[in-house]
Design a protein around this motif. Structure first.
Motif, PDB file in Angstrom:
ATOM      1  N   LEU A 189     -21.642  33.576  56.548  1.00  0.00           N
ATOM      2  CA  LEU A 189     -22.394  34.786  56.225  1.00  0.00           C
ATOM      3  C   LEU A 189     -21.560  36.018  56.542  1.00  0.00           C
ATOM      4  N   LEU A 220     -31.967  31.410  60.532  1.00  0.00           N
ATOM      5  CA  LEU A 220     -30.713  30.751  60.890  1.00  0.00           C
ATOM      6  C   LEU A 220     -30.970  29.662  61.927  1.00  0.00           C
ATOM      7  N   LEU A 269     -31.790  26.452  60.216  1.00  0.00           N
ATOM      8  CA  LEU A 269     -30.625  25.745  59.670  1.00  0.00           C
ATOM      9  C   LEU A 269     -29.802  25.121  60.799  1.00  0.00           C
ATOM     10  N   LEU A 311     -22.404  26.984  56.774  1.00  0.00           N
ATOM     11  CA  LEU A 311     -22.955  28.232  56.230  1.00  0.00           C
ATOM     12  C   LEU A 311     -22.093  29.391  56.730  1.00  0.00           C
ATOM     13  N   ILE A 350     -30.714  31.855  51.040  1.00  0.00           N
ATOM     14  CA  ILE A 350     -30.890  30.883  52.130  1.00  0.00           C
ATOM     15  C   ILE A 350     -31.613  29.642  51.620  1.00  0.00           C
ATOM     16  N   ALA A 393     -22.068  26.797  52.042  1.00  0.00           N
ATOM     17  CA  ALA A 393     -22.950  27.797  51.440  1.00  0.00           C
ATOM     18  C   ALA A 393     -22.478  29.143  51.971  1.00  0.00           C
ATOM     19  N   TYR A 394     -22.266  30.085  51.063  1.00  0.00           N
ATOM     20  CA  TYR A 394     -21.681  31.372  51.441  1.00  0.00           C
ATOM     21  C   TYR A 394     -22.631  32.485  51.039  1.00  0.00           C
ATOM     22  N   ILE A 451     -22.749  27.302  61.559  1.00  0.00           N
ATOM     23  CA  ILE A 451     -22.966  28.633  60.992  1.00  0.00           C
ATOM     24  C   ILE A 451     -21.967  29.627  61.584  1.00  0.00           C
ATOM     25  N   ALA A 496     -29.143  27.541  50.141  1.00  0.00           N
ATOM     26  CA  ALA A 496     -28.319  26.890  51.174  1.00  0.00           C
ATOM     27  C   ALA A 496     -29.074  25.684  51.740  1.00  0.00           C
ATOM     28  N   THR A 533     -26.470  22.415  60.759  1.00  0.00           N
ATOM     29  CA  THR A 533     -25.503  23.219  60.014  1.00  0.00           C
ATOM     30  C   THR A 533     -24.619  24.005  60.984  1.00  0.00           C
TER      31      THR A 533
END
Ligand SMILES: Nc1ncnc2c1ncn2[C@@H]1O[C@H](COP(=O)(O)OP(=O)(O)O)[C@@H](O)[C@H]1O
Ligand SMILES: [Mg+2]
Length: 246
Positions: free
Chosen positions: A167, A186, A189, A165, A154, A89-90, A196, A157, A194
């Motif tokens: 960002l 965050l 997640l 993820l 988000i 997920a971007y 990140i 995501a 995830t």
């Protein structure tokens, strides 16, 4: 909750090893290595032109390195970009949504493109998790603030349940309150495991939410710190003056 144990690190989900990438006469990445494990938040700081967005573009399979290897959940994005992107997920700096559609409609549309059809209750639960106020959800996103648009992204995501993820400057242009909310998000997640990777200019925000902060200069990580071990933010700020300038 996945605990990271420094003595037995889990396999990295994001794994960059010895990346070199030239653009014209410039060497933008110079032997860059960095790993992010499941449930880990890594903040990448660096001045303008340091190569932060380029690093994300390599992970997304938009740029191929001249040497070195990137892996996203085991997939090399230079070899299989579509497969790599399905793991990611971007959040770009400005989140692209359809202004004429509501938050619900945007999510339903983008999820359908990704081959899934979450019902309204499931979308609502994701928007709850993302902290978007319910009265906003049936309004067109054209009137949303940057922070609200990010909450929609988000939520997507969250729904996609991807392991990675990425960002790019998510908190630039957010006020301190929205930044703190975002960082808390965050954390949720992270708790799901995830991995990140967050590119940022915001040293204080990074110190708040990241497990590790890496300083990118000359195309490589020149220093890495763990905020939990106690860091001297002012000393870092002085050492990386322009890097750390908010
Ligand atoms: N489209 C491009 N073509 C050629 N060089 C580029 C391009 N985009 C960026 N660069 C070069 O790559 C360097 C790193 O850019 P970028 O990764 O966007 O930096 P950052 O996100 O850290 O500000 C820049 O200094 C620039 O010289
Ligand atoms: Mg950039």
């Amino acid at each position: 909750m996945i605990e990271s144990d420094p003595d037995h690190p889990l396999d990295p989900v994001i794994d960059l090893s010895g990346l070199t990438l030239r653009r014209g006469p410039r060497t933008v990445l110079a032997d860059l290595s960095l790993q992010v494990g499941p449930g880990e938040i890594y903040a990448l700081l660096g001045g303008n032109g340091a190569g932060k967005s380029t690093t994300l573009a390599v992970l997304l399979g938009f740029l191929a390195p001249d040497s070195g290897v990137a892996r996203v959940a085991g997939v090399d994005p230079a070899v299989a970009p579509d497969q790599a992107r399905r793991q990611i997920a971007y959040l770009p700096e400005s989140v692209a949504l359809y202004d004429q559609l509501t938050a619900h409609e945007n999510i339903a549309y983008f999820m359908a493109l990704a081959g899934s059809e979450p019902g309204p209750d499931i979308i609502d639960a994701a928007l709850d998790a993302a902290g978007l106020q319910s009265e906003a959800r049936t309004r067109r996103v054209g009137g949303y603030s940057k922070g609200m648009r990010q909450k929609v992204a988000i939520a997507m995501a969250v729904l996609r349940e991807v392991p990675v993820l990425l960002l790019d400057e998510p908190t630039s242009g957010l006020d301190p309150r929205a930044t703190a909310d975002f960082n808390a998000l965050l954390g949720r997640l992270k708790a799901r495991g995830t991995a990140i990777l967050m590119v940022t200019h915001d040293l204080l925000g990074a110190a708040d939410c990241a497990d590790r902060i890496g300083f990118l200069a000359g195309g490589r990580i020149v220093e890495e710190v763990r905020p939990a071990e106690g860091i001297d933010v002012m000393a870092l700020h002085h050492r990386y003056g322009e890097v750390a300038a908010a």
